[in-house]
Design an enzyme around this catalytic site. Structure first.
Site, PDB file in Angstrom:
ATOM      1  CG  HIS A   1      -0.104   0.233   2.516  1.00 18.50           C
ATOM      2  ND1 HIS A   1       0.613  -0.779   3.138  1.00 18.50           N
ATOM      3  CD2 HIS A   1       0.120   1.358   3.251  1.00 18.50           C
ATOM      4  CE1 HIS A   1       1.221  -0.286   4.198  1.00 18.50           C
ATOM      5  NE2 HIS A   1       0.959   1.002   4.290  1.00 18.50           N
TER       6      HIS A   1
ATOM      7  CG  ASP B   1       1.483   5.018   4.821  1.00 15.68           C
ATOM      8  OD1 ASP B   1       2.571   5.328   5.341  1.00 15.68           O
ATOM      9  OD2 ASP B   1       1.027   3.862   4.807  1.00 15.68           O
TER      10      ASP B   1
ATOM     11  CG  HIS C   1       5.050   1.256   2.756  1.00 18.54           C
ATOM     12  ND1 HIS C   1       4.436   2.336   2.155  1.00 18.54           N
ATOM     13  CD2 HIS C   1       4.521   1.177   4.001  1.00 18.54           C
ATOM     14  CE1 HIS C   1       3.603   2.897   3.010  1.00 18.54           C
ATOM     15  NE2 HIS C   1       3.617   2.212   4.135  1.00 18.54           N
TER      16      HIS C   1
ATOM     17  NE  ARG D   1       8.811  -5.016  11.740  1.00 12.32           N
ATOM     18  CZ  ARG D   1       8.034  -4.146  11.115  1.00 12.32           C
ATOM     19  NH1 ARG D   1       6.777  -4.488  10.828  1.00 12.32           N
ATOM     20  NH2 ARG D   1       8.480  -2.968  10.744  1.00 12.32           N
TER      21      ARG D   1
END
Ligand SMILES: C=C1C[C@]23C[C@H]1CC[C@H]2[C@]1(C)CCC[C@@](C)(C(=O)O)[C@H]1[C@@H]3C(=O)O
Ligand SMILES: O=C(O)CCC(=O)C(=O)O
Ligand SMILES: [Fe+2]
Length: 379
Positions: free
Chosen positions: A246, A248, A302, A312
């Site tokens: 995607h 942002d 990204h 994580r």
């Protein structure tokens, strides 16, 4: 997920209707031990992460120390480097950013206090349909396939005068008195992100050749989003994604990833990893800033991959304009060679588009522009 559907073989889940699939709730504490991951989390072959580790990307590292101390030569140097990064893939790292290291480690550590709660307690903050804030577990109730392997807690931050305790109040009112300390840490963290974002907006303004304070003033009274990303360990990391590919939709993202690694950027037709660096923030521009720059700078594609060893965490601060402020690129960036690319819009409309009509991906702003124009032609 109601635990019962953990005992169903994944194939039987596909027999559920889409609305039934959307009503499943996934419990991360169960999922992280599951080798047979539910098929909604299995991404199509062309989007699955490669099983071998992605090559690391050399990301420009920009030292903000001089600029933040008011040295004009350092400001010029930093704005040039920011501009170069934004002309390439749109990601850069900032160090000597002025954010207290203890605050960052508290903000990282306190995420465990929330995400390690039993699901029933986390659901006190459950995200409501169509809203951008609250707790979401793999976006159940929102998507029925390509589910992200993550839990998120998103809350609003406002830089407006009368909202100085918005984050603190959110935690107290939503999660109760025992979360007051957490609320104070994230209130302070968001205040620091706000200051850093406005400084970076000055560098972006300088790099685009507009008045230095132009974008800083535009975002002075921002209504931003703070998102805590928690990616449970996954026993089949090569089949799923923590966050899908995607751009942002927001204006600027300031991200702090923990030491596990998993953030990847799509550059020169391949996925490249951004190595963890706890003293740095990863900064990228989003769709709304791409519109403000009249397409001079591109928001970047990204994603986040997961692993079979450990959970994580990442802290993502999404700078967003005041809801009803009109997003329109400054005159200096529009001329006969650079006609205006995007229609004027407000962030509240764009945010609603991503929450109610369109799952943000790499074409969100394009799809939104068409949606706005169709809406305008219908009225
Ligand atoms: C405005 C937003 C929508 C998302 C959170 C912020 C900025 C990033 C967006 C998102 C992370 C892009 C990928 C898809 C998404 C659904 C997700 O995986 O979380 C997006 C967020 C959202 O719509 O909740
Ligand atoms: O967790 C990460 O490293 C990236 C998350 C992200 O891209 C997002 O939340 O928009
Ligand atoms: Fe993102």
């Amino acid at each position: 997920m109601a635990v019962d559907c953990m005992i169903k073989a994944p194939s039987s889940l596909s027999s559920l209707r889409e609305d039934q699939q959307k009503s499943l709730v996934f419990d991360a504490s169960v999922l992280q031990h599951e080798a047979n991951i539910p098929q909604q989390f299995i991404w199509p072959d062309h989007e699955k992460p490669n099983s071998q580790k992605s090559k690391e990307l050399e990301v420009p590292l920009i030292d903000l120390g001089g600029f933040l101390s008011g040295h004009s030569s350092s400001a010029k140097e930093a704005s040039t480097r920011v501009g170069e990064a934004c002309q390439k893939h749109g990601f850069f790292l900032v160090v000597n950013h002025g954010v207290d290291a203890n605050l960052i480690s508290d903000a990282q550590r306190y995420m465990d206090l929330f995400f390690e709660l039993p699901l029933s307690k986390k659901q006190r903050a459950q995200r409501k349909a169509g809203e951008s804030c609250g707790y979401a577990s793999s976006f159940t109730g929102r998507f029925s396939s390509k589910l992200p392997w993550k839990e998120t807690l998103s809350f609003r931050f406002s830089a407006e005068e009368n909202s100085s305790n918005m984050v603190e109040d959110y935690f107290k009112n939503t999660m109760g008195q025992e979360f007051v300390r957490l609320g104070k840490v994230y209130q302070e963290y968001c205040n620091a992100m706000n200051r850093l974002s406005l400084g970076i907006m000055e560098l972006l303004g300088m790099s685009l050749g507009v008045r230095q304070a132009h974008f800083k003033e535009f975002f002075e009274e921002n209504n931003s989003i703070m998102r805590l990303n928690y990616y449970p360990r996954c026993l089949k990391p090569e089949l799923t994604l923590g966050t899908g590919p995607h751009c942002d939709p927001t204006s600027l993202t300031i991200l702090h990833q923990d030491n596990v690694g998993g953030l990847e950027v799509f550059v020169d037709n391949e996925w490249r990893s951004i190595a963890p660096n706890s003293s740095a923030f990863v900064v990228n521009i989003g769709d709304t800033f791409m519109a403000l720059s009249n397409g001079r700078y591109k928001s970047c594609l990204h994603r986040a991959v997961v692993n079979n060893k450990s959970p994580r965490k990442s802290l993502a601060f999404f700078l967003c304009p005041k809801k009803d402020k009109v997003v329109s690129s400054p005159e200096e960036l529009v001329d006969e060679n650079n006609p205006r690319i995007y229609p004027d819009f407000t962030w509240s409309t764009f945010l609603e588009f991503t929450q109610k009509h369109y799952r943000a991906d790499m074409n969100t702003l394009q799809a939104f522009s068409i949606w706005v124009q169709q809406k305008t032609s219908r009225t």
